[in-house]
Design an enzyme around this catalytic site. Structure first.
Site, PDB file in Angstrom:
ATOM      1  N   HIS A  61       0.859  -1.188   0.000  1.00 25.11           N
ATOM      2  CA  HIS A  61       0.000   0.000   0.000  1.00 25.11           C
ATOM      3  C   HIS A  61       0.895   1.238   0.000  1.00 25.11           C
ATOM      4  O   HIS A  61       1.949   1.250   0.636  1.00 25.11           O
ATOM      5  CB  HIS A  61      -0.918   0.000   1.214  1.00 25.11           C
ATOM      6  N   HIS A  73      -3.517   9.086   0.642  1.00 22.89           N
ATOM      7  CA  HIS A  73      -3.456   7.794  -0.048  1.00 22.89           C
ATOM      8  C   HIS A  73      -4.802   7.479  -0.669  1.00 22.89           C
ATOM      9  O   HIS A  73      -5.847   7.965  -0.214  1.00 22.89           O
ATOM     10  CB  HIS A  73      -3.017   6.681   0.913  1.00 22.89           C
ATOM     11  N   CYS A 162      -3.712   2.688  -5.696  1.00 23.21           N
ATOM     12  CA  CYS A 162      -2.900   3.548  -4.830  1.00 23.21           C
ATOM     13  C   CYS A 162      -1.488   3.762  -5.375  1.00 23.21           C
ATOM     14  O   CYS A 162      -0.877   4.806  -5.153  1.00 23.21           O
ATOM     15  CB  CYS A 162      -2.832   2.958  -3.414  1.00 23.21           C
TER      16      CYS A 162
END
Length: 231
Positions: A61, A73, A162
């Protein structure tokens, strides 16, 4: 008229990627695991515009550090399409919200604390810079790009996740290496004649468990997909 084969391939890959983007809950847990308390991470080494990575079990991530313990994010999330209540939306995204966001192809670029962003994982700083060499933008430019994109956006595990968000902010080009690696792995498995049976089983499991298509339409979707990927 659009070619249905690449569309079917894209849909299947997105369904498979969904499996590795769900945050696993601890064994025996009946709900969401709360993130660490504030102060769990030492943010003194982070600079505004830094690219932060949090390795998970099967994926990574990404986020952009904005300073003052804040990280921008991109997260799939269904809630912004249901309510405008900012207090509800700002709560940590649960697995249910994430899954529904992926299905509905909606997400938001949100600003969370480092603790909420990392969710207990270790953090790597600017680890991707080595892959872009002279393409790294200024730290302030990266942070400003991230701030301008805050809000609801379209989402795709393959085309707008992301990683695409942070590479655009820090390097000027939306790229997702982990998506490319996943797609190449799927192609290699299918092209390997010794793994054809395994490929079929994976596809069947995906369709049955994740609902890509009813069983009656399996031949029209899965077999052309195999031929397209192997060609």
């Amino acid at each position: 008229m659009k070619n249905p084969v690449p569309q079917a391939a894209s849909l299947l890959l997105e369904k498979l990627l969904l499996l590795v983007h769900i945050r696993p809950l601890p064994a025996g847990s009946g709900g969401e695991t709360p993130p660490p308390a504030p102060g769990y991470y030492d943010t003194s080494c982070f600079k505004r515009g830094d690219l932060l990575e949090v390795p998970r079990t099967l994926f990574i991530h990404f986020g952009i550090y904005l300073g003052e313990n804040r990280v921008a994010h991109l997260m799939p999330d269904i809630l912004p399409t249901i309510t405008g209540d900012r207090r509800q939306i700002q709560q940590v995204v649960t697995n249910k919200r994430l899954i529904l966001g992926v299905i509905a192809r909606t997400a938001s670029v949100r600003v969370d604390t480092v603790e909420d962003f990392a969710y207990g994982g270790s953090i790597l700083v600017n680890h991707m810079d080595r892959l872009f060499e002279d393409q790294v933008l200024g730290s302030e430019e990266a942070a400003r790009r991230a701030e301008k994109l805050v809000g609801t956006t379209a989402y795709s595990l393959l085309w707008n996740n992301c990683e695409h968000f942070v590479t655009y902010c820090r390097y000027g080009a939306p790229v997702s290496f982990q998506t490319e690696k996943f797609c190449e792995t799927v192609k290699m498995i299918i092209r390997d004649q010794r793994s054809v049976l395994a490929s079929v089983l994976v596809g069947l499991a995906s369709i049955v468990c994740l609902g890509v298509a009813p069983s009656t339409t399996l031949p029209t979707i899965f077999i052309p997909f195999l031929l397209w990927m192997a060609g």
